[in-house]
Design a protein around this motif. Structure first.
Motif, PDB file in Angstrom:
ATOM      1  N   UNK A 184       0.807  -1.230   0.000  1.00 48.92           N
ATOM      2  CA  UNK A 184       0.000   0.000   0.000  1.00 48.92           C
ATOM      3  C   UNK A 184       0.835   1.273   0.000  1.00 48.92           C
ATOM      4  N   UNK A 185       2.005   1.256   0.665  1.00 47.38           N
ATOM      5  CA  UNK A 185       2.794   2.486   0.782  1.00 47.38           C
ATOM      6  C   UNK A 185       3.774   2.581  -0.390  1.00 47.38           C
ATOM      7  N   UNK A 186       4.595   1.547  -0.558  1.00 52.64           N
ATOM      8  CA  UNK A 186       5.620   1.603  -1.599  1.00 52.64           C
ATOM      9  C   UNK A 186       5.002   1.719  -2.991  1.00 52.64           C
ATOM     10  N   UNK A 187       3.824   1.143  -3.181  1.00 43.79           N
ATOM     11  CA  UNK A 187       3.134   1.228  -4.478  1.00 43.79           C
ATOM     12  C   UNK A 187       2.369   2.536  -4.636  1.00 43.79           C
ATOM     13  N   UNK A 188       2.138   3.260  -3.541  1.00 45.61           N
ATOM     14  CA  UNK A 188       1.299   4.469  -3.471  1.00 45.61           C
ATOM     15  C   UNK A 188      -0.135   4.160  -3.904  1.00 45.61           C
ATOM     16  N   UNK A 189      -0.598   2.934  -3.683  1.00 47.77           N
ATOM     17  CA  UNK A 189      -1.960   2.569  -4.101  1.00 47.77           C
ATOM     18  C   UNK A 189      -3.003   2.963  -3.054  1.00 47.77           C
ATOM     19  N   UNK A 190      -2.672   2.849  -1.769  1.00 45.57           N
ATOM     20  CA  UNK A 190      -3.549   3.245  -0.670  1.00 45.57           C
ATOM     21  C   UNK A 190      -4.985   2.732  -0.801  1.00 45.57           C
ATOM     22  N   UNK A 191      -5.226   1.441  -1.009  1.00 49.90           N
ATOM     23  CA  UNK A 191      -6.622   0.988  -1.060  1.00 49.90           C
ATOM     24  C   UNK A 191      -7.309   1.295   0.263  1.00 49.90           C
ATOM     25  N   UNK A 192      -8.587   1.667   0.199  1.00 46.02           N
ATOM     26  CA  UNK A 192      -9.295   2.057   1.424  1.00 46.02           C
ATOM     27  C   UNK A 192     -10.199   0.924   1.885  1.00 46.02           C
ATOM     28  N   UNK A 193      -9.680   0.070   2.761  1.00 44.29           N
ATOM     29  CA  UNK A 193     -10.454  -1.083   3.228  1.00 44.29           C
ATOM     30  C   UNK A 193     -10.804  -0.981   4.700  1.00 44.29           C
ATOM     31  N   UNK A 194      -9.961  -0.314   5.468  1.00 41.48           N
ATOM     32  CA  UNK A 194     -10.176  -0.195   6.915  1.00 41.48           C
ATOM     33  C   UNK A 194      -9.785   1.222   7.306  1.00 41.48           C
ATOM     34  N   UNK A 195     -10.792   1.994   7.678  1.00 40.88           N
ATOM     35  CA  UNK A 195     -10.572   3.419   7.865  1.00 40.88           C
ATOM     36  C   UNK A 195      -9.675   3.709   9.080  1.00 40.88           C
ATOM     37  N   UNK A 196      -8.804   4.714   8.887  1.00 41.29           N
ATOM     38  CA  UNK A 196      -7.916   5.170   9.964  1.00 41.29           C
ATOM     39  C   UNK A 196      -8.750   5.582  11.189  1.00 41.29           C
TER      40      UNK A 196
ATOM     41  N   UNK B 293     -12.096   9.482   5.789  1.00 39.58           N
ATOM     42  CA  UNK B 293     -12.116   8.399   4.791  1.00 39.58           C
ATOM     43  C   UNK B 293     -10.748   7.763   4.558  1.00 39.58           C
ATOM     44  N   UNK B 294      -9.681   8.341   5.151  1.00 46.11           N
ATOM     45  CA  UNK B 294      -8.335   7.799   4.915  1.00 46.11           C
ATOM     46  C   UNK B 294      -8.252   6.355   5.408  1.00 46.11           C
ATOM     47  N   UNK B 295      -7.436   5.548   4.724  1.00 45.45           N
ATOM     48  CA  UNK B 295      -7.193   4.169   5.174  1.00 45.45           C
ATOM     49  C   UNK B 295      -6.201   4.187   6.345  1.00 45.45           C
ATOM     50  N   UNK B 296      -6.245   3.127   7.162  1.00 46.93           N
ATOM     51  CA  UNK B 296      -5.396   3.118   8.361  1.00 46.93           C
ATOM     52  C   UNK B 296      -3.908   3.186   8.043  1.00 46.93           C
ATOM     53  N   UNK B 297      -3.491   2.580   6.926  1.00 44.20           N
ATOM     54  CA  UNK B 297      -2.057   2.560   6.602  1.00 44.20           C
ATOM     55  C   UNK B 297      -1.568   3.962   6.217  1.00 44.20           C
TER      56      UNK B 297
ATOM     57  N   UNK C 137       8.947  14.572   7.243  1.00 41.83           N
ATOM     58  CA  UNK C 137      10.314  14.390   6.731  1.00 41.83           C
ATOM     59  C   UNK C 137      10.470  14.989   5.338  1.00 41.83           C
ATOM     60  N   UNK C 138       9.334  15.328   4.698  1.00 42.92           N
ATOM     61  CA  UNK C 138       9.396  15.889   3.342  1.00 42.92           C
ATOM     62  C   UNK C 138       9.843  14.867   2.311  1.00 42.92           C
ATOM     63  N   UNK C 139       9.446  13.605   2.486  1.00 40.96           N
ATOM     64  CA  UNK C 139       9.780  12.589   1.473  1.00 40.96           C
ATOM     65  C   UNK C 139       8.659  11.562   1.381  1.00 40.96           C
ATOM     66  N   UNK C 140       8.703  10.756   0.316  1.00 40.73           N
ATOM     67  CA  UNK C 140       7.717   9.675   0.169  1.00 40.73           C
ATOM     68  C   UNK C 140       8.445   8.344   0.145  1.00 40.73           C
ATOM     69  N   UNK C 141       7.854   7.350   0.828  1.00 41.94           N
ATOM     70  CA  UNK C 141       8.466   6.016   0.892  1.00 41.94           C
ATOM     71  C   UNK C 141       8.031   5.215  -0.344  1.00 41.94           C
ATOM     72  N   UNK C 142       8.710   5.433  -1.441  1.00 47.89           N
ATOM     73  CA  UNK C 142       8.353   4.750  -2.691  1.00 47.89           C
ATOM     74  C   UNK C 142       9.249   3.554  -2.923  1.00 47.89           C
ATOM     75  N   UNK C 143       8.774   2.634  -3.796  1.00 47.43           N
ATOM     76  CA  UNK C 143       9.578   1.447  -4.130  1.00 47.43           C
ATOM     77  C   UNK C 143      10.845   1.899  -4.829  1.00 47.43           C
TER      78      UNK C 143
END
Ligand code: NDP
Length: 301
Positions: A228-240, A281-285, A295-301
């Motif tokens: 979900x994070x490295x792919x930046x897909x963020x599917x919304x299955x379980x709300x934060x 509506x944000x997902x928990x992840x 940190x001003x960065x994104x955790x991408x693959x």
């Protein structure tokens, strides 16, 4: 083996996880559903052949077992209350099985009130996510009296693989809150750790390759962050918002038991912040975005 009896079952709360659970029940039993947003109940009925109850009361009338799957115990109380409420539809001998990840103390109060009218109560929160609900492979932790639990188990087998009685009423909810607090701890620990590593020049995928082949791994590091994070897909299955609520319940549980829980309190504070920043509506992840933003960065693959 003889198949389980076909029962008259009610279901309240066709949300992200309620709907796939109810779909299994519709195949195995005579099912009637009620949902606050009526259109969701109508579309579920069109897909499964279940009946639609016009009120929570009607979802309880004539039903041997009724399931509820709501955000938290206050919403269950609201659905139970009033002349058109679920409680007024339940007859003596009925059983209420609460799949909500709710509050142990509220569940004990509700169970006591229902017992005075001859109605049983089992708290039966689930783990395994929407995918586990669709596959019918959820883990279910049960709190309740032995006789009520024994009645619930064969019906829960329609969507649960591992069904574990863990104690009296409220015990299922207590365990579920602690379980989800562990997920939250892992999300924030990985958020902090991977962000610091990225700044130090270690790519998140390299870090996870090592962590996931060593003893620091967890479901969050093995599945949630890579998928979900490295792919930046963020599917919304379980709300934060729901995870935030779960950790509040865990903090409350520790306080009730006189156990110091500084780690849970810190994680709860971070979740409140993430909930405020990222919305309902944000997902928990997505909680991990808190660290990324700072940190001003994104955790991408
Ligand atoms: P959702 O937010 O997707 O759905 C919530 C459901 O509750 C909807 O049917 C909603 O109706 C109904 N509802 C909300 N507020 C009220 C109210 N005041 N009165 C009546 N009905 C109400 O939640 P989930 O399905 O994701 O979660 C349900 C429970 O299961 C929660 O306790 C959650 O923590 C737990 N859980 C969820 C998992 C997941 O992966 N999603 C995994 C394991 C447990 P409406 O359609 O009108 O909005």
């Amino acid at each position: 083996m003889t198949p389980p009896a076909r029962l008259r079952v009610g279901f309240v709360g066709l949300g992200a996880i309620g709907r796939p659970i109810a779909a299994h029940l519709a195949r195995a039993h005579d099912l009637v559903v009620w949902n606050r947003t009526g259109a969701r109940a109508e579309s579920f009925a069109a897909d499964t052949g279940a009946g639609v109850a016009p009120t929570p009361k009607a979802a309880g009338e004539g039903r041997e077992i009724v399931f509820t799957c709501l955000p938290n115990s206050p919403e269950l109380e609201a659905v139970l209350a009033g002349p058109e409420g679920l409680e007024s539809g339940l007859a003596p001998g009925a059983l209420l099985v609460d799949l909500t990840s709710g509050q142990p103390a509220a569940s004990r109060r509700i169970a006591e009130r229902l017992a005075a009218n001859g109605i049983g109560f089992v708290d039966a929160p689930v783990s395994g996510g929407v995918a586990g609900a669709e596959a019918g492979t959820l883990t279910i932790m049960l709190g309740g009296k032995d006789a009520d639990v024994a009645r619930a188990v064969p019906v829960l087998q329609a969507f649960g693989k591992r069904i574990v009685p863990v104690g009296p009423v409220g015990a299922g909810h207590a365990l579920k809150a602690v379980h989800n607090a562990l997920i939250a701890v892992n999300i924030f620990a990985l958020g902090e750790g991977l962000t610091a590593l990225a700044k130090a020049g270690v790519a998140p995928s390299a870090a996870l390759d090592v962590i996931n082949n060593a003893n620091g791994r967890s479901f969050v590091s093995e599945r949630l962050v890579p998928e979900r994070v490295l792919t930046r897909l963020w599917p919304r299955t379980f709300r934060l918002a729901l995870l935030d609520k779960d950790v509040d319940i865990a903090v409350q549980l520790a306080a009730e038991q006189g156990v110091e829980a500084p780690l849970l309190e810190a994680v709860s504070g971070l979740l409140h912040e993430a909930h405020r920043e990222l919305g309902e509506d944000a997902d928990h992840v997505e909680a991990i975005r808190l660290h990324e933003r700072r940190a001003g960065l994104e955790l991408r693959a």
